[in-house]
Enzyme design. Structure first.
Site, PDB file in Angstrom:
ATOM      1  N   HIS A   5      31.299  -2.207  19.243  1.00 28.49           N
ATOM      2  CA  HIS A   5      30.811  -3.926  19.709  1.00 28.49           C
ATOM      3  C   HIS A   5      31.675  -4.749  20.650  1.00 28.49           C
ATOM      4  O   HIS A   5      31.946  -6.133  19.750  1.00 28.49           O
ATOM      5  CB  HIS A   5      29.333  -4.599  18.255  1.00 28.49           C
ATOM      6  CG  HIS A   5      28.279  -5.408  19.105  1.00 28.49           C
ATOM      7  ND1 HIS A   5      27.388  -5.443  19.488  1.00 28.49           N
ATOM      8  CD2 HIS A   5      28.899  -5.789  20.417  1.00 28.49           C
ATOM      9  CE1 HIS A   5      27.043  -5.989  19.945  1.00 28.49           C
ATOM     10  NE2 HIS A   5      27.295  -6.350  20.741  1.00 28.49           N
ATOM     11  N   GLU A  35      23.476  -1.630  13.233  1.00 30.74           N
ATOM     12  CA  GLU A  35      25.317  -2.141  13.395  1.00 30.74           C
ATOM     13  C   GLU A  35      25.317  -3.776  12.290  1.00 30.74           C
ATOM     14  O   GLU A  35      25.062  -4.346  11.961  1.00 30.74           O
ATOM     15  CB  GLU A  35      25.980  -2.695  14.309  1.00 30.74           C
ATOM     16  CG  GLU A  35      25.351  -3.645  15.250  1.00 30.74           C
ATOM     17  CD  GLU A  35      26.006  -3.919  16.554  1.00 30.74           C
ATOM     18  OE1 GLU A  35      25.935  -2.864  17.536  1.00 30.74           O
ATOM     19  OE2 GLU A  35      26.558  -4.865  16.530  1.00 30.74           O
ATOM     20  N   ALA A  77      24.535  -2.571  25.422  1.00 27.87           N
ATOM     21  CA  ALA A  77      23.751  -3.281  25.481  1.00 27.87           C
ATOM     22  C   ALA A  77      23.328  -4.131  23.984  1.00 27.87           C
ATOM     23  O   ALA A  77      23.389  -5.020  23.489  1.00 27.87           O
ATOM     24  CB  ALA A  77      21.748  -2.544  25.869  1.00 27.87           C
ATOM     25  N   ARG A  78      22.142  -3.142  23.169  1.00 34.25           N
ATOM     26  CA  ARG A  78      21.113  -3.497  21.686  1.00 34.25           C
ATOM     27  C   ARG A  78      21.776  -2.161  21.648  1.00 34.25           C
ATOM     28  O   ARG A  78      20.544  -1.474  22.190  1.00 34.25           O
ATOM     29  CB  ARG A  78      20.666  -4.598  22.436  1.00 34.25           C
ATOM     30  CG  ARG A  78      21.274  -6.415  21.965  1.00 34.25           C
ATOM     31  CD  ARG A  78      22.217  -6.540  20.996  1.00 34.25           C
ATOM     32  NE  ARG A  78      22.331  -7.802  21.101  1.00 34.25           N
ATOM     33  CZ  ARG A  78      23.236  -8.601  21.632  1.00 34.25           C
ATOM     34  NH1 ARG A  78      23.947  -7.240  22.228  1.00 34.25           N
ATOM     35  NH2 ARG A  78      23.313  -9.636  21.696  1.00 34.25           N
TER      36      ARG A  78
HETATM   37  C1  8YV Z   1      29.013 -10.994  21.096  1.00 39.67           C
HETATM   38  C2  8YV Z   1      27.348  -9.491  22.998  1.00 39.67           C
HETATM   39  O1  8YV Z   1      30.108 -10.620  21.042  1.00 39.67           O
HETATM   40  O2  8YV Z   1      27.153 -11.187  24.270  1.00 39.67           O
HETATM   41  C3  8YV Z   1      26.430 -10.909  23.683  1.00 39.67           C
HETATM   42  O3  8YV Z   1      24.773 -10.679  23.475  1.00 39.67           O
HETATM   43  O4  8YV Z   1      26.507  -8.858  22.342  1.00 39.67           O
HETATM   44  C4  8YV Z   1      28.133  -9.887  22.960  1.00 39.67           C
HETATM   45  O5  8YV Z   1      29.621 -10.521  23.865  1.00 39.67           O
HETATM   46  C5  8YV Z   1      28.424 -10.150  20.295  1.00 39.67           C
HETATM   47  O6  8YV Z   1      26.995 -10.309  20.659  1.00 39.67           O
HETATM   48  C6  8YV Z   1      28.040 -11.719  18.768  1.00 39.67           C
HETATM   49  O7  8YV Z   1      27.267 -12.392  18.930  1.00 39.67           O
END
Ligand code: 8YV
Length: 329
Positions: free
Chosen positions: A282, A264, A234-235
């Site tokens: 990621h 990160e 997720a994050r």
């Molecule tokens: C992105 C992601 O590549 O879409 C998202 O929210 O986490 C990834 O697919 C990344 O956030 C870079 O923008």
């Protein structure tokens, strides 16, 4: 011609598409500092970002800016209150990454459960002398209980795959999903605590918000089975990484799979010293087809939001559609 900034290196053919409509300032170098971002946005009408933080200070330094298109589904890098106050549109790239991200969630979960990274490191280190009955014993996926926290589009794609593994599916979400989706996924809605107690494999697929900060910390890890795995696609910030390091070291849970981290790309250095965690940088959406789809969708959003192309004025993925048509504040 309107001017845009593309803040990151992306596919050159997508840049060429944008150049048909705009005067493009393309950053092909390192991630722009806040100061550099402000400088480069000072004369721009639009921007394409990928996780770059855009807050009130950046918007104030960019008085012409009307849209910022994020090449990501998650947009926690946007301060949406500031966007709304300034009448700046934010857009994101949902849906096109659901299946690739769900695939990757499974890859990480399976790698953690079956100790794939850990055993590979051991093999590469030349330690493999003989077969042993208890070498790298892991836990089964098939027939076990999957716990999905965050049952949005990616969570649903992830849960759908559980059928082939004959898994029971538990989920927790801000709100229950529609009964027909629950039925299709054979998923049971439970409290977070119940899910953590009962699941063999917990996967996090919820957006980052202030309320979701440290959804998983010491207290939550303590509820999990000692044989369980935790996967975060997720994050960063949804898991308390320091608490996770402690839990993995103490074997309070069996293993984890992480694609995202607090702070990160500078992750907690202790994570690097823990063997029972699989770490990836990621990349859950990182397939050629999906990243292309995301880049093109981010371009579509920008082109349409700036009144160009076949969908002029109607970008496909507005986050705050209410500001469309309002003068920049
Ligand atoms: C992105 C992601 O590549 O879409 C998202 O929210 O986490 C990834 O697919 C990344 O956030 C870079 O923008």
């Amino acid at each position: 011609m309107q001017k845009i900034l593309v803040a990151r290196p992306i596919f050159p053919d997508v840049i060429e598409r944008l150049q048909r409509y705009f005067d493009v300032d393309w950053n092909q170098g390192d991630v722009l500092s806040a100061q550099e971002l402000k400088r480069r946005l000072a004369d721009k009408d639009g921007a394409l970002t990928a996780g770059d933080p855009i807050g009130a200070d950046v918007l104030a330094a960019a008085p012409r800016l009307r849209v910022v298109s994020n090449m990501a589904v998650g947009y926690n890098n946007f301060d949406m209150a500031a966007f709304n106050a300034a009448n700046v549109l934010g857009t994101n790239t949902p849906d096109v990454l659901n299946e690739s991200t769900a695939d990757f969630g499974w890859a990480l979960m399976m790698a953690a459960a079956r100790r794939i990274a850990e055993s590979e490191h051991w093999l590469r280190a030349g330690k493999w002398q003989k077969w042993s009955y208890d070498g790298f014993l892991g836990s089964d996926l098939h027939g076990s209980t999957l716990g999905v926290i965050g049952m949005g589009r990616i969570g649903q794609a992830l849960a759908r795959r559980a059928r082939g593994f004959n898994m029971q599916v538990l989920y927790h979400n801000r709100s229950r999903v529609a009964p027909e989706i629950e039925a299709e996924l054979n998923a049971e809605y439970v409290s977070k605590q119940d899910l953590l107690r009962r699941a063999d494999h917990v996967v996090l697929v919820l957006p980052y918000t202030k309320e979701n900060h440290h959804t998983i910390g010491t207290a939550e890890l303590a509820l999990m089975k000692p044989t369980a795995t935790l996967t975060n696609i997720a994050r960063g910030g949804i898991v308390d990484d320091a608490a996770l390091v402690e839990a993995l070291r103490a074997k309070r849970i069996a293993a984890a799979g992480l694609d995202v981290y607090e702070g990160e790309p500078n992750l907690n250095p202790d994570l690097l010293t823990v063997p029972n965690v699989v770490l990836t940088p990621h990349i859950a959406s990182a397939t050629e087809a999906t990243r292309r789809a995301m880049a093109n969708l981010a371009a579509d959003n920008l082109i349409a939001a700036l009144g160009e192309g076949p969908r002029a004025g109607q970008p496909p993925n507005p986050i705050n559609a209410e500001v469309i048509g309002r003068a920049r504040a």
